[in-house]
Design an enzyme around this catalytic site. Structure first.
Site, PDB file in Angstrom:
ATOM      1  N   ASP A 129      -3.090  -7.178  10.426  1.00  0.00           N
ATOM      2  CA  ASP A 129      -2.278  -8.289   9.916  1.00  0.00           C
ATOM      3  C   ASP A 129      -2.603  -9.627  10.585  1.00  0.00           C
ATOM      4  O   ASP A 129      -1.774 -10.200  11.307  1.00  0.00           O
ATOM      5  CB  ASP A 129      -0.765  -7.968  10.030  1.00  0.00           C
ATOM      6  CG  ASP A 129      -0.419  -6.631   9.420  1.00  0.00           C
ATOM      7  OD1 ASP A 129      -1.160  -6.182   8.516  1.00  0.00           O
ATOM      8  OD2 ASP A 129       0.578  -6.013   9.842  1.00  0.00           O
ATOM      9  N   TRP A 147       3.788   3.369  -2.475  1.00  0.00           N
ATOM     10  CA  TRP A 147       2.734   2.671  -1.743  1.00  0.00           C
ATOM     11  C   TRP A 147       1.391   3.372  -1.951  1.00  0.00           C
ATOM     12  O   TRP A 147       1.313   4.599  -1.960  1.00  0.00           O
ATOM     13  CB  TRP A 147       3.113   2.652  -0.257  1.00  0.00           C
ATOM     14  CG  TRP A 147       2.165   1.869   0.595  1.00  0.00           C
ATOM     15  CD1 TRP A 147       2.232   0.530   0.860  1.00  0.00           C
ATOM     16  CD2 TRP A 147       1.019   2.375   1.277  1.00  0.00           C
ATOM     17  NE1 TRP A 147       1.191   0.177   1.661  1.00  0.00           N
ATOM     18  CE2 TRP A 147       0.426   1.280   1.938  1.00  0.00           C
ATOM     19  CE3 TRP A 147       0.418   3.620   1.394  1.00  0.00           C
ATOM     20  CZ2 TRP A 147      -0.723   1.400   2.711  1.00  0.00           C
ATOM     21  CZ3 TRP A 147      -0.716   3.749   2.151  1.00  0.00           C
ATOM     22  CH2 TRP A 147      -1.284   2.647   2.805  1.00  0.00           C
ATOM     23  N   GLN A 175       1.621  -7.418  -1.261  1.00  0.00           N
ATOM     24  CA  GLN A 175       1.037  -6.075  -1.225  1.00  0.00           C
ATOM     25  C   GLN A 175       1.510  -5.330  -2.471  1.00  0.00           C
ATOM     26  O   GLN A 175       2.726  -5.113  -2.661  1.00  0.00           O
ATOM     27  CB  GLN A 175       1.490  -5.346   0.045  1.00  0.00           C
ATOM     28  CG  GLN A 175       0.982  -5.991   1.338  1.00  0.00           C
ATOM     29  CD  GLN A 175      -0.449  -5.571   1.633  1.00  0.00           C
ATOM     30  OE1 GLN A 175      -0.681  -4.459   2.060  1.00  0.00           O
ATOM     31  NE2 GLN A 175      -1.403  -6.484   1.410  1.00  0.00           N
ATOM     32  N   TRP A 188       4.764  -0.886  -7.459  1.00  0.00           N
ATOM     33  CA  TRP A 188       5.137  -1.058  -6.045  1.00  0.00           C
ATOM     34  C   TRP A 188       4.769  -2.422  -5.475  1.00  0.00           C
ATOM     35  O   TRP A 188       3.673  -2.925  -5.706  1.00  0.00           O
ATOM     36  CB  TRP A 188       4.428   0.013  -5.230  1.00  0.00           C
ATOM     37  CG  TRP A 188       4.536  -0.170  -3.746  1.00  0.00           C
ATOM     38  CD1 TRP A 188       3.706  -0.904  -2.947  1.00  0.00           C
ATOM     39  CD2 TRP A 188       5.533   0.374  -2.875  1.00  0.00           C
ATOM     40  NE1 TRP A 188       4.119  -0.847  -1.640  1.00  0.00           N
ATOM     41  CE2 TRP A 188       5.242  -0.063  -1.564  1.00  0.00           C
ATOM     42  CE3 TRP A 188       6.651   1.192  -3.080  1.00  0.00           C
ATOM     43  CZ2 TRP A 188       6.014   0.287  -0.466  1.00  0.00           C
ATOM     44  CZ3 TRP A 188       7.422   1.539  -1.975  1.00  0.00           C
ATOM     45  CH2 TRP A 188       7.105   1.102  -0.691  1.00  0.00           C
ATOM     46  N   MET A 189       5.667  -2.972  -4.653  1.00  0.00           N
ATOM     47  CA  MET A 189       5.342  -4.163  -3.843  1.00  0.00           C
ATOM     48  C   MET A 189       5.890  -3.954  -2.433  1.00  0.00           C
ATOM     49  O   MET A 189       6.986  -3.428  -2.264  1.00  0.00           O
ATOM     50  CB  MET A 189       6.004  -5.409  -4.452  1.00  0.00           C
ATOM     51  CG  MET A 189       5.832  -6.665  -3.591  1.00  0.00           C
ATOM     52  SD  MET A 189       6.559  -8.132  -4.357  1.00  0.00           S
ATOM     53  CE  MET A 189       8.287  -7.736  -4.204  1.00  0.00           C
ATOM     54  N   ASN A 190       5.102  -4.402  -1.418  1.00  0.00           N
ATOM     55  CA  ASN A 190       5.703  -4.511  -0.074  1.00  0.00           C
ATOM     56  C   ASN A 190       5.507  -5.919   0.484  1.00  0.00           C
ATOM     57  O   ASN A 190       6.026  -6.870  -0.136  1.00  0.00           O
ATOM     58  CB  ASN A 190       5.334  -3.356   0.859  1.00  0.00           C
ATOM     59  CG  ASN A 190       3.872  -3.024   1.038  1.00  0.00           C
ATOM     60  OD1 ASN A 190       3.183  -2.685   0.094  1.00  0.00           O
ATOM     61  ND2 ASN A 190       3.384  -3.079   2.249  1.00  0.00           N
ATOM     62  N   ASP A 191       4.781  -6.123   1.553  1.00  0.00           N
ATOM     63  CA  ASP A 191       4.830  -7.398   2.285  1.00  0.00           C
ATOM     64  C   ASP A 191       4.439  -8.624   1.443  1.00  0.00           C
ATOM     65  O   ASP A 191       3.494  -8.551   0.651  1.00  0.00           O
ATOM     66  CB  ASP A 191       3.831  -7.402   3.449  1.00  0.00           C
ATOM     67  CG  ASP A 191       3.782  -6.111   4.216  1.00  0.00           C
ATOM     68  OD1 ASP A 191       4.612  -5.226   3.985  1.00  0.00           O
ATOM     69  OD2 ASP A 191       2.873  -5.986   5.057  1.00  0.00           O
ATOM     70  N   SER A 234      -2.279  -6.635   4.689  1.00  0.00           N
ATOM     71  CA  SER A 234      -1.648  -7.957   4.847  1.00  0.00           C
ATOM     72  C   SER A 234      -2.516  -8.977   5.546  1.00  0.00           C
ATOM     73  O   SER A 234      -3.371  -8.649   6.378  1.00  0.00           O
ATOM     74  CB  SER A 234      -0.320  -7.802   5.587  1.00  0.00           C
ATOM     75  OG  SER A 234       0.606  -7.254   4.690  1.00  0.00           O
TER      76      SER A 234
HETATM   77  N1  DQQ Z   1       2.046  -3.286   5.325  1.00  0.00           N
HETATM   78  C1  DQQ Z   1       2.371  -3.229   6.712  1.00  0.00           C
HETATM   79  C2  DQQ Z   1       1.267  -3.998   7.341  1.00  0.00           C
HETATM   80  C3  DQQ Z   1       0.078  -3.599   6.554  1.00  0.00           C
HETATM   81  C4  DQQ Z   1       0.632  -3.517   5.178  1.00  0.00           C
HETATM   82  C5  DQQ Z   1       3.741  -3.773   6.975  1.00  0.00           C
HETATM   83  C6  DQQ Z   1       0.022  -2.386   4.362  1.00  0.00           C
HETATM   84  O1  DQQ Z   1       1.096  -3.731   8.695  1.00  0.00           O
HETATM   85  O2  DQQ Z   1      -0.978  -4.527   6.623  1.00  0.00           O
HETATM   86  O3  DQQ Z   1       4.672  -3.343   6.016  1.00  0.00           O
HETATM   87  O4  DQQ Z   1       0.583  -2.370   3.062  1.00  0.00           O
END
Ligand code: DQQ
Length: 485
Positions: free
Chosen positions: A158, A60, A52, A33-36, A97
């Site tokens: 963030d 997640w 992330q 998994w990847m996000n921000d 983040s």
């Molecule tokens: N992803 C959110 C942020 C948080 C992070 C936004 C957690 O607010 O810090 O997608 O993975």
């Protein structure tokens, strides 16, 4: 930080290389998994991108900071994960983040820790080498323990940090108990001792949602831009353009950077060459079961250079370095289509860049991509010349029941000409489309057929002309030994 054993990323990439949906020229993690995007940073001649990352599975959870670097922001090499959760500290359930700044010669990560169920203190970590591979969490952590009064403790995170004269400034995204969305501001001489300076900007209007995540503030020309992600996600990324005197931010323009699409939580940075460049997280658009089966989730957008256009709107375009990925070139011109007409191009592909100029007096005109030979799967990108809208229609992209179907729509500025420029990037399951260089839509498609590669153009409810269509076959951003499908 305790060293953890992570699998070799090259092997992981090779194992997934046969997956026909895995993009070849968009950044994505070795697996899972990847996000921000986080910590965009230029250091000792290399661009660093952190992200992330859940190294354990394709959903997640247990968020670390994954890490990659590049000489050109296009071709990437993997580094070991940089920040990992540590038991008994402010990030024991996740390193969320944040950003990286240089303080007294040391790259320093400023990020949100996560302690279940609801604490998100602000944390620091210092790089211990110039590859940014080894990181040490600060003994002063957490540097901010929690949200100020009037803010929900669950909705404060963030940090975005920059240098202003002799102090560090920080914005943190928040949701307030009175229902407003807000960014709060702090300043500090040393990144450790922060003074709370109150709300930097708040809004109870159109952009007001549960909270604003991932705030960014940066100068662009003479103006300042505040960019926020509207949470819960899928509601879009919103901007304010205004003046900032070191204390007060006064916006004069605002709008969606991307509305309600699969693009979220971008991070923008002013790089030493003067460009402000942004990456954003492109979400998956299929069931969790399909994602788990694939073994990976999440892609970064193309790096996008930001600008304010003549109408005062925040716009973006893919960076020029991406031209280095262009391979064989094809040019079509003067394709005239009657109302209801369509034309199959003598070309096919799944990794393409397309630049086209479409002209029509009305109706709808556009292109079909990823078309299967029997026509059962196709993705439609078109301009509605009556309504001045750009559309990415994924309702026929896949025969799979595990996939979402959408009409993603953006308004297009009416410049009273009958022409629209399309700039389309097709990278297997990832589609990014610009209309007239200022409106953009990001989407995901998952054809079931490996021969869903055809291309065509069409016109409906009016006649039209494809004045020019340049198509480039695109190369990949990974070294050849990372595997190729
Ligand atoms: N992803 C959110 C942020 C948080 C992070 C936004 C957690 O607010 O810090 O997608 O993975």
């Amino acid at each position: 930080m305790p060293m953890q054993k992570f699998p070799d990323p090259k092997t992981l990439r090779q194992q997934l290389a046969q997956d026909p949906h895995r993009p070849l020229f968009h950044f994505l993690p070795p697996h899972n998994w990847m996000n921000d995007p986080n910590g965009l940073f230029f250091w000792k001649g290399r661009y660093h991108l952190f992200y992330q990352y859940n190294p354990r599975e394709a959903v997640w959870g247990t968020i670390c900071w994954g890490h990659a670097s590049s000489l050109d922001m296009v071709h990437w090499v993997d580094h070991p994960p940089a920040l990992v959760p540590e038991k008994g500290t402010g990030d024991e359930n996740g390193c969320w983040s944040g950003c990286i700044v240089e303080h007294k010669g040391v790259p320093t990560a400023v990020y949100s820790g996560f302690v279940e169920p609801e604490r998100t203190p602000i944390m620091l970590a210092h790089a211990e080498d110039d590859h940014l591979d080894a990181w040490k969490k600060s003994s002063m952590n957490p540097v901010i323990a929690g949200a100020p009064g009037g803010v929900r403790q669950t909705d404060f995170r963030d940090p975005y940090v920059w240098r202003e004269s002799d102090r560090w400034k920080m914005l943190v995204g928040a949701g307030m108990t009175n229902g407003d969305s807000a960014v709060f501001s702090y300043d500090s001489p040393d990144l450790v001792n922060w003074t709370y300076r109150g709300p930097f900007f708040r809004d109870g209007g159109i952009s007001s949602v549960r909270m604003w995540e991932c705030p960014n503030l940066f100068p662009l020309g003479e103006r300042y831009v505040l960019l926020v992600s509207l949470f819960p996600d899928l509601q879009g990324v919103y901007y304010f353009i205004g003046d900032y005197d070191g204390r007060v931010f006064s916006p004069t323009e605002e709008g969606y950077f991307e509305r309600g699409s699969l693009f979220y939580a971008p991070q923008a940075r002013l790089f030493p060459d003067g460009r402000v460049i942004l990456f954003g997280w492109i979400l998956e658009d299929r069931s969790e079961q399909a994602v788990q089966r694939a073994g990976w989730a999440g892609v970064q957008s193309l790096p996008r250079q930001l600008a304010i256009n003549a109408q005062g709107c925040l716009v973006s375009r893919p960076i020029d370095e991406l031209k280095n990925l262009r391979g064989e070139h094809h040019l079509f011109s003067g394709i005239r289509l009657g109302s209801g007409g369509n034309f199959r191009l003598p070309l096919a592909g799944q990794c393409l860049e397309v630049e086209a100029v479409l002209a029509a007096e009305g109706g709808r005109m556009g292109m079909d991509i990823l078309v299967s030979p029997d026509g059962s799967e196709y993705t439609r990108i078109f301009v509605d010349f009556e309504e001045h809208r750009g559309v990415l229609d994924t309702t026929h992209s896949s025969l799979s029941k595990q996939v979402n179907r959408r009409m993603l729509i953006t308004p297009i500025r009416d410049d009273s000409s009958n022409e629209v420029r399309l700039h389309v990037w097709i990278d297997r399951s990832v589609i990014e489309v610009w209309f007239n260089d200022d409106a953009v839509i990001t989407g995901r498609v998952y054809p079931t057929r490996v021969d869903a590669r055809g291309l065509g153009v069409f016109s409906s409810d009016a006649s039209g002309e494809v004045k020019r269509m340049h198509i480039w076959e695109m190369g990949q951003i990974w070294p050849a030994d990372h595997g190729k499908a």
